[in-house]
Design a protein around this motif. Structure first.
Motif, PDB file in Angstrom:
ATOM      1  N   THR A 221       0.855  -1.184   0.000  1.00  0.00           N
ATOM      2  CA  THR A 221       0.000   0.000   0.000  1.00  0.00           C
ATOM      3  C   THR A 221       0.892   1.237   0.000  1.00  0.00           C
ATOM      4  O   THR A 221       2.004   1.211   0.523  1.00  0.00           O
ATOM      5  CB  THR A 221      -0.922   0.025   1.228  1.00  0.00           C
ATOM      6  N   ILE A 222       0.366   2.277  -0.589  1.00  0.00           N
ATOM      7  CA  ILE A 222       1.110   3.531  -0.621  1.00  0.00           C
ATOM      8  C   ILE A 222       0.301   4.564   0.166  1.00  0.00           C
ATOM      9  O   ILE A 222      -0.900   4.707  -0.053  1.00  0.00           O
ATOM     10  CB  ILE A 222       1.405   3.992  -2.065  1.00  0.00           C
ATOM     11  N   SER A 223       0.975   5.213   1.063  1.00  0.00           N
ATOM     12  CA  SER A 223       0.305   6.215   1.882  1.00  0.00           C
ATOM     13  C   SER A 223       0.166   7.509   1.089  1.00  0.00           C
ATOM     14  O   SER A 223       0.742   7.669   0.001  1.00  0.00           O
ATOM     15  CB  SER A 223       1.136   6.491   3.140  1.00  0.00           C
ATOM     16  N   VAL A 224      -0.589   8.423   1.641  1.00  0.00           N
ATOM     17  CA  VAL A 224      -0.721   9.742   1.021  1.00  0.00           C
ATOM     18  C   VAL A 224       0.653  10.395   0.945  1.00  0.00           C
ATOM     19  O   VAL A 224       1.015  11.001  -0.067  1.00  0.00           O
ATOM     20  CB  VAL A 224      -1.722  10.626   1.808  1.00  0.00           C
ATOM     21  N   ARG A 225       1.436  10.242   2.009  1.00  0.00           N
ATOM     22  CA  ARG A 225       2.794  10.798   2.008  1.00  0.00           C
ATOM     23  C   ARG A 225       3.652  10.146   0.935  1.00  0.00           C
ATOM     24  O   ARG A 225       4.445  10.814   0.270  1.00  0.00           O
ATOM     25  CB  ARG A 225       3.448  10.624   3.379  1.00  0.00           C
ATOM     26  N   GLY A 226       3.510   8.840   0.754  1.00  0.00           N
ATOM     27  CA  GLY A 226       4.261   8.134  -0.281  1.00  0.00           C
ATOM     28  C   GLY A 226       3.884   8.616  -1.669  1.00  0.00           C
ATOM     29  O   GLY A 226       4.747   8.837  -2.527  1.00  0.00           O
ATOM     30  N   ALA A 227       2.580   8.773  -1.903  1.00  0.00           N
ATOM     31  CA  ALA A 227       2.116   9.274  -3.200  1.00  0.00           C
ATOM     32  C   ALA A 227       2.584  10.706  -3.432  1.00  0.00           C
ATOM     33  O   ALA A 227       3.012  11.057  -4.540  1.00  0.00           O
ATOM     34  CB  ALA A 227       0.587   9.197  -3.274  1.00  0.00           C
ATOM     35  N   LEU A 228       2.532  11.515  -2.389  1.00  0.00           N
ATOM     36  CA  LEU A 228       3.019  12.889  -2.494  1.00  0.00           C
ATOM     37  C   LEU A 228       4.517  12.902  -2.798  1.00  0.00           C
ATOM     38  O   LEU A 228       4.983  13.655  -3.660  1.00  0.00           O
ATOM     39  CB  LEU A 228       2.730  13.654  -1.202  1.00  0.00           C
ATOM     40  N   GLY A 229       5.273  12.057  -2.113  1.00  0.00           N
ATOM     41  CA  GLY A 229       6.714  11.969  -2.367  1.00  0.00           C
ATOM     42  C   GLY A 229       7.016  11.570  -3.802  1.00  0.00           C
ATOM     43  O   GLY A 229       7.884  12.150  -4.450  1.00  0.00           O
ATOM     44  N   ALA A 230       6.286  10.570  -4.317  1.00  0.00           N
ATOM     45  CA  ALA A 230       6.474  10.142  -5.705  1.00  0.00           C
ATOM     46  C   ALA A 230       6.136  11.280  -6.660  1.00  0.00           C
ATOM     47  O   ALA A 230       6.843  11.513  -7.646  1.00  0.00           O
ATOM     48  CB  ALA A 230       5.624   8.912  -6.001  1.00  0.00           C
TER      49      ALA A 230
END
Length: 140
Positions: A118-127
């Motif tokens: 799973t990708i967190s909101v922070r992970g998606a934002l980082g990407a």
């Protein structure tokens, strides 16, 4: 600090040095030959470390599935290196390296798609920020 962080930071440092050393060393050399030379050095270094640490004792227990995915990983690494050295031969490090680091965002997406992570909101934002940063560094 998590135990993996120092290794990840060293990986980033060595990756940066790879780009600089490769750009200097590739002048007047075919990029495929340069990749082949680099690969021999890595091969000797990796097997030397594995032998010195006794890691080769685990060879007999590797499954066919493990071998398959390690070989596929090696093929992907080889293709990446060949393309990276060709890009360094043709372009500036300041543009090639950021595009190469899009692999971070792509790895996040592939981990979600193929590994069920799973990708967190922070992970998606980082990407997204990696993608935006690449666009700014290379095309803006």
């Amino acid at each position: 600090m998590a135990s993996w962080i120092p290794y990840a930071l060293l990986s980033a440092l060595f990756a940066a040095l790879t780009a600089i050393f490769a750009k200097i060393g590739i002048k007047g050399v075919d990029s495929d030959l340069a990749t082949a030379i680099r690969t021999v050095v890595i091969l000797l270094l990796a097997w030397g470390i594995a032998l010195a640490r006794g890691a080769t004792a685990g060879l007999p227990v590797l499954t066919g599935r493990t071998w398959l995915y390690l070989v596929l990983s090696g093929v992907a690494t080889g293709a990446s290196w060949l393309c990276y050295f060709r890009a360094l031969k043709l372009g500036p490090v300041s543009k090639v390296a950021p595009v190469d680091k899009l692999s971070v965002a792509l790895a996040l997406l592939l981990a979600v798609a193929f590994l069920g992570e799973t990708i967190s909101v922070r992970g998606a934002l980082g990407a997204g920020l990696i993608l935006a940063g690449t666009v700014v560094l290379v095309w803006a």
